[in-house]
Design a protein around this motif. Sequence first.
Motif, short mmCIF file in Angstrom:
data_model
loop_
_atom_site.label_atom_id
_atom_site.label_comp_id
_atom_site.label_asym_id
_atom_site.label_seq_id
_atom_site.Cartn_x
_atom_site.Cartn_y
_atom_site.Cartn_z
N THR A 55 24.26 14.04 38.14
CA THR A 55 23.27 13.54 39.09
C THR A 55 23.74 12.22 39.68
O THR A 55 24.21 11.32 38.96
N ALA A 56 23.61 12.05 41.01
CA ALA A 56 24.04 10.82 41.67
C ALA A 56 23.23 9.63 41.17
O ALA A 56 21.99 9.67 41.13
N ALA A 57 23.90 8.56 40.79
CA ALA A 57 23.22 7.38 40.27
C ALA A 57 22.37 6.71 41.34
O ALA A 57 21.39 6.03 41.02
N GLY A 58 22.72 6.91 42.61
CA GLY A 58 21.96 6.31 43.69
C GLY A 58 20.54 6.79 43.79
O GLY A 58 19.71 6.17 44.46
N ARG A 59 20.21 7.91 43.11
CA ARG A 59 18.84 8.41 43.13
C ARG A 59 17.92 7.63 42.21
O ARG A 59 16.70 7.77 42.26
N LEU A 60 18.49 6.78 41.36
CA LEU A 60 17.69 6.05 40.38
C LEU A 60 17.20 4.73 40.95
O LEU A 60 17.87 4.11 41.78
N SER A 61 16.05 4.29 40.48
CA SER A 61 15.60 2.94 40.79
C SER A 61 16.43 1.94 39.97
O SER A 61 17.18 2.33 39.06
N GLY A 62 16.24 0.65 40.27
CA GLY A 62 16.98 -0.36 39.51
C GLY A 62 16.68 -0.31 38.04
O GLY A 62 17.57 -0.42 37.19
N GLY A 63 15.39 -0.13 37.69
CA GLY A 63 15.01 -0.06 36.28
C GLY A 63 15.53 1.19 35.60
O GLY A 63 15.97 1.15 34.45
N GLN A 64 15.50 2.33 36.31
CA GLN A 64 16.02 3.57 35.74
C GLN A 64 17.53 3.47 35.52
O GLN A 64 18.05 3.94 34.49
N ALA A 65 18.22 2.85 36.47
CA ALA A 65 19.67 2.68 36.32
C ALA A 65 20.00 1.83 35.10
O ALA A 65 20.94 2.12 34.35
N MET A 66 19.20 0.77 34.89
CA MET A 66 19.45 -0.08 33.73
C MET A 66 19.18 0.69 32.44
O MET A 66 19.91 0.56 31.45
N ARG A 67 18.17 1.55 32.42
CA ARG A 67 17.89 2.34 31.22
C ARG A 67 19.03 3.30 30.91
O ARG A 67 19.41 3.47 29.74
N VAL A 68 19.59 3.92 31.95
CA VAL A 68 20.72 4.84 31.74
C VAL A 68 21.91 4.05 31.18
O VAL A 68 22.59 4.50 30.26
N ALA A 69 22.17 2.88 31.77
CA ALA A 69 23.30 2.07 31.29
C ALA A 69 23.09 1.64 29.85
O ALA A 69 24.03 1.60 29.06
#
Length: 553
Positions: free
Chosen positions: A139-153
């Motif tokens: 899944t493209a990371a660009g679909r995530l919000s800033g908070g969701q991206a931080m959770r994935v990281a």
Amino acid sequence: MTEPRLTLHSVSYMLPHGRQLFSHLSATFGAQRTAIVGRNGVGKSVLARILAGELMPSSGSVAREGRVHYLPQNPLAARPLQNIAALAGIEPALQALERIEQGGCDVQDFELLAERWDLRQQFCAQLERAGLPPLAPQTAAGRLSGGQAMRVALLGARLAQADFLILDEPSNHLDAAGRRALTEELRQWRGGLLLISHDRELLEHMDGIAELSSGGLSFYGGGYGCYQQAQRQQAQNALDELARLKLQRSRAEQALRSQQERQNRKQARGERHGKQANQAKLLLGFGKERAQASSGRLAAQHAASREALDQSVREAAQAIDWQAAAIHWHLPDMSALPGQGERMVAEFEQLRLPWPAAAAPVSLQLRAGQRLAICGPNGCGKSTLLQIIAGRLQPLHGRRRVHVPFALLDQDQNLLQPEQSLLGQLLAAAPRTPESLQRMRLAQLGLDARHVEQPCGGLSGGERLKAAMACALYRDEPAQLLLLDEPDNHLDLQSLQALESMLRHYPGTLVMVSHDAALLQAVGLTHRLEAGADGWRLQSCEPPPGRASPARP
């Protein structure tokens, strides 16, 4: 295995334009939870990258014992155009797993996978644990919000099986649930941990705090409360020492003046006695020269003593570090605007957000002096709503009307042109304001000539926030409506406290997205717009003491 350890050996770093960021740092970080704090621009993120091995120091070396996992401040910006497996840092291992499943026998693939045969299943389980929807690793990371991206990281950090974690502002963009989960995760972490953060609640759970300043690294035991108490005591000790040395200098100067006056009287008596005794002119001249030489030696001794006293006072003043250096915001005067309490600032009717598509429409009226927080979990559309209010995004349908000058400070500080200097952009926005006045205002924010004349892209995260806020408030037509998306991200503790004070006294209308409960309380909210399963709900807040609540929208 031996205890994980990171050791700095006389590490220095010089920026490309020649400024020394820090020099000769020597320290050891072991299996404790240690936070690194310090002023914006002092080099905390640079030091984290050096410790992680992502950046080479200008001089010195770093010794690493154990496997290190590094999470940068903004994972999406650090690794653009990637899928969520790459964002979590497990894409190479997943690719190795796929090659092995297809019959590959490359030894490097087996080493890369490190017997994590259920990595794919672990990743999906961690996504669910983090409260994220089921997503494929591609899944493209660009679909995530800033908070969701931080959770994935962050879940990538858990899957890394690291011995030492280096996390740079990991609570940025996280909602309340994400912050609680992060706090619990770090509380249970048993390896080495270095945390760069201004999150006061998160700092409270640290075993120790290291403060990076121009003087090097200073270490404090315990969490934020202990650090704050030590800082207050150090500041008081420094003030007491400065007062003692000033008094000592005053008394010493009085003693030097008295000694000089005695010397002058003695010289005058000697001259009178010589004349009265009818001494020869040769003897009188010799005596006068000897007296003048003695007076000159005394004056030189006095000058050296005064310089030594002045130097001790200067050093004591410098010992009063960043806590004593006030940050001052110049707020625009809006008292002459008519009908402040009743004036309509903006109106929004049945706005339907383009993302997330399922979000309910929003209707809202903003009045002068209102302070509104947009709240909700990561991915509910808070930042999208701010972008629509600012006119940067178009809603699927609905109407938007804004009646006053406004400014949006988004998470990436897009108000600034990264290739241009702050001073140049501010002068262009405020041609009627003298440059000397703007320089003084910026200096009061800790942005001196070195900061304001370099391209904005070279500023630290906290410096960019202050620069963007200055462009909003110090232009000839200052913003009467401030739209702030996570303004506390990247700020050091001193700047955060100054921001809280400024926003509390800001005379305009404020709309803010933030997950920092302390910040929201400090600014004196009048309303909350909460995103929930049944749509957006507007709630009134108790007005802070001494401040009347504006009319309900």
